[in-house]
Design an enzyme around this catalytic site. Sequence first.
Site, PDB file in Angstrom:
ATOM      1  N   GLU A 259      13.199 -16.001  -1.225  1.00  0.00           N
ATOM      2  CA  GLU A 259      13.133 -17.207  -0.394  1.00  0.00           C
ATOM      3  C   GLU A 259      11.979 -17.916  -0.323  1.00  0.00           C
ATOM      4  OE1 GLU A 259      14.177 -16.416   3.977  1.00  0.00           O
ATOM      5  OE2 GLU A 259      15.249 -14.745   2.966  1.00  0.00           O
TER       6      GLU A 259
ATOM      7  N   ASP B  92       0.954  -1.160  -0.113  1.00  0.00           N
ATOM      8  CA  ASP B  92       0.002   0.089   0.148  1.00  0.00           C
ATOM      9  C   ASP B  92       0.910   1.460  -0.200  1.00  0.00           C
ATOM     10  OD1 ASP B  92      -2.797   1.413   0.306  1.00  0.00           O
ATOM     11  OD2 ASP B  92      -1.697   2.199   2.176  1.00  0.00           O
TER      12      ASP B  92
HETATM   13  O1  TEU Z   1      -4.462   4.392  -1.302  1.00  0.00           O
HETATM   14  C1  TEU Z   1      -3.214   5.216  -1.559  1.00  0.00           C
HETATM   15  C2  TEU Z   1      -3.761   6.462  -2.060  1.00  0.00           C
HETATM   16  O2  TEU Z   1      -2.698   7.161  -2.718  1.00  0.00           O
HETATM   17  C3  TEU Z   1      -5.021   7.079  -2.080  1.00  0.00           C
HETATM   18  O3  TEU Z   1      -4.907   8.306  -1.469  1.00  0.00           O
HETATM   19  C4  TEU Z   1      -5.603   7.228  -3.404  1.00  0.00           C
HETATM   20  O4  TEU Z   1      -5.221   8.386  -3.840  1.00  0.00           O
HETATM   21  C5  TEU Z   1      -7.000   7.526  -3.108  1.00  0.00           C
HETATM   22  O5  TEU Z   1      -7.889   6.539  -2.341  1.00  0.00           O
HETATM   23  C6  TEU Z   1      -7.702   7.681  -4.617  1.00  0.00           C
HETATM   24  O6  TEU Z   1      -9.259   7.981  -4.444  1.00  0.00           O
HETATM   25  C7  TEU Z   1      -4.400   3.254  -0.547  1.00  0.00           C
HETATM   26  C8  TEU Z   1      -5.460   2.437  -0.174  1.00  0.00           C
HETATM   27  O7  TEU Z   1      -5.695   1.976  -1.578  1.00  0.00           O
HETATM   28  C9  TEU Z   1      -6.794   3.152   0.109  1.00  0.00           C
HETATM   29  O8  TEU Z   1      -7.573   2.595   0.191  1.00  0.00           O
HETATM   30  C10 TEU Z   1      -6.294   3.752   1.472  1.00  0.00           C
HETATM   31  O9  TEU Z   1      -7.209   4.676   1.823  1.00  0.00           O
HETATM   32  C11 TEU Z   1      -4.920   4.512   1.600  1.00  0.00           C
HETATM   33  O10 TEU Z   1      -3.861   3.705   0.802  1.00  0.00           O
HETATM   34  C12 TEU Z   1      -4.469   4.586   2.952  1.00  0.00           C
HETATM   35  O11 TEU Z   1      -3.852   3.534   3.308  1.00  0.00           O
END
Ligand code: TEU
Length: 539
Positions: free
Chosen positions: A251, A209
């Site tokens: 691994e 993420d």
């Molecule tokens: O998303 C990362 C992210 O960059 C988000 O801000 C994205 O730009 C936005 O959701 C677009 O609408 C990840 C996950 O996919 C998201 O669900 C999480 O909220 C976020 O990380 C925080 O962990």
Amino acid sequence: MADARPSHAPHWWRDAVIYQVYPRSFADGDGDGTGDLAGVRARLPYLAELGVDAVWFTPWYVSPLVDGGYDVADYRTVDPAFGTLAEAEKLIAEARELGIRTIVDIVPNHVSDQHAWFRAALAAGPGSPERALFHFRPGRGEHGELPPNDWPSQFAGPTWTRVPDGEWYLHLFTPEQPDLNWSHPVVRQEHEDVLRFWFERGVAGVRIDSAALLAKDPALPDFVEGVDPHPYIDQDELHDIYRAWRRIADEYDGVFVGEVWLPDAERFARYLRPDELHTAFNFSFLACPWEADRLRRSIDDTLAEHAPVGAPATWVLCNHDVTRTVTRYGREDTAFDFATKTYATPTDLALGTRRARAAALLTLALPGSAYLYQGEELGLPEADIPPDRIQDPMHFRSRGTDPGRDGCRVPLPWSADAPHCGFGSDTEPWLPQPEGWAHYAVDRQSADPTSMLALYRQALRMRGSLPGFGDGPLTWLDAPDGVLAFARGDGLRCLVNLSAEVVELPEHTEVLLSSGPLDGEGERLPQDTAVWLVPAPSA
Ligand code: TEU
């Protein structure tokens, strides 16, 4: 039967179709209104029949669910709302028996404010080793009343929150998601251990993420528009982190898919060097409007940026963060008015569905791996969520100007005639299903050979068994304006008509699949329709 794609193993990930499960909304096994692992286990045969190679689960760990589980309180335990660790292990093994690999979602940039580390950091006070795991700083201004810097949040609102003893902590997302300090060796060690923990449990891959956000400029300088390097996006230090992760993955024969949103192709490709991540999401394709020239450019740019590092491209039309595909493509005019948060034209779902069907055949014919977000195979539209049921923090942090992401996270419809479309029991699901949801139910679509589900089942079956799909070269063919036409090897042609005209199909011996009815004697391709052909020997 011999595998028609010799590259399939051991590099299964180079051309896999990966299905994204949002566990909270997939299927509710215990009938409490929230999806869970029992629900997924019961539906594994559905995923096997659909023909996917792997499932990526958005976070299932212990979490207060402030940001749908992307606020993790314990990376080694499954949230009781979803099940138990033992159940996750069973699920991973049962899926594998059906030929489906499991990918888990690791959230390294931040933890939940309920994570043991953050609670200890709050209790320990300024200057403590516990606070060093995060970014705690005194404020600016005469009494420290101003945040330490001016960084913009990934969600609307400030990136700093002040605690009662006067210090501030950094959170690129919500205040309930404090950012970890990746310069700290204990942070690195912990995540390496977490990776091993899940690889030991049989997962085949890890989605990372917010993969380009972890490292911060230690000076935490103010953000200056256009000045390179950005203080927290794409810092060089990240590559060292991912090289260490790659050694661990190797691994276990594990693979990574990074969530890397970067506009610069060369910087993006660095994450895909042979000793770093195997794959990363390609969001330019997702963000591209339904226009032939722009799609072609996005495809070419994507293939060109991956080629030098030898990594396969990934193709995604939808995920849990974006407006669902049929709704996006159902807007004749994609111009979005940011002031009023409206589109210039209303959504035409019939149009959007036609285009989404064509886009499915386009996506699945491109070289590399493809991601499918739960409900996309049912052609679900974005749902309107009544204001009093909205959950997404993005909506609240934008002070209501952004509708948030709940509309693509609504519980799936399984049976048209059951309460709540067979999501679980008669308990009201955590997000309401809109009027008309039964129309999209799996049982109804299974009985209809013209349904979106039938199209996906056929397309995935062909993609998995016929030569030409997946990894390998793509050659563009001459075609009228507004038509995308390409060859995959000698045996496969894909044509997508995005023009306003009906066009003649080139010479062929067989139409393998079309996203909608063809014109004439099956010789002409209507607007917003895609087709897979076996070319005539001389063509
Ligand atoms: O998303 C990362 C992210 O960059 C988000 O801000 C994205 O730009 C936005 O959701 C677009 O609408 C990840 C996950 O996919 C998201 O669900 C999480 O909220 C976020 O990380 C925080 O962990």
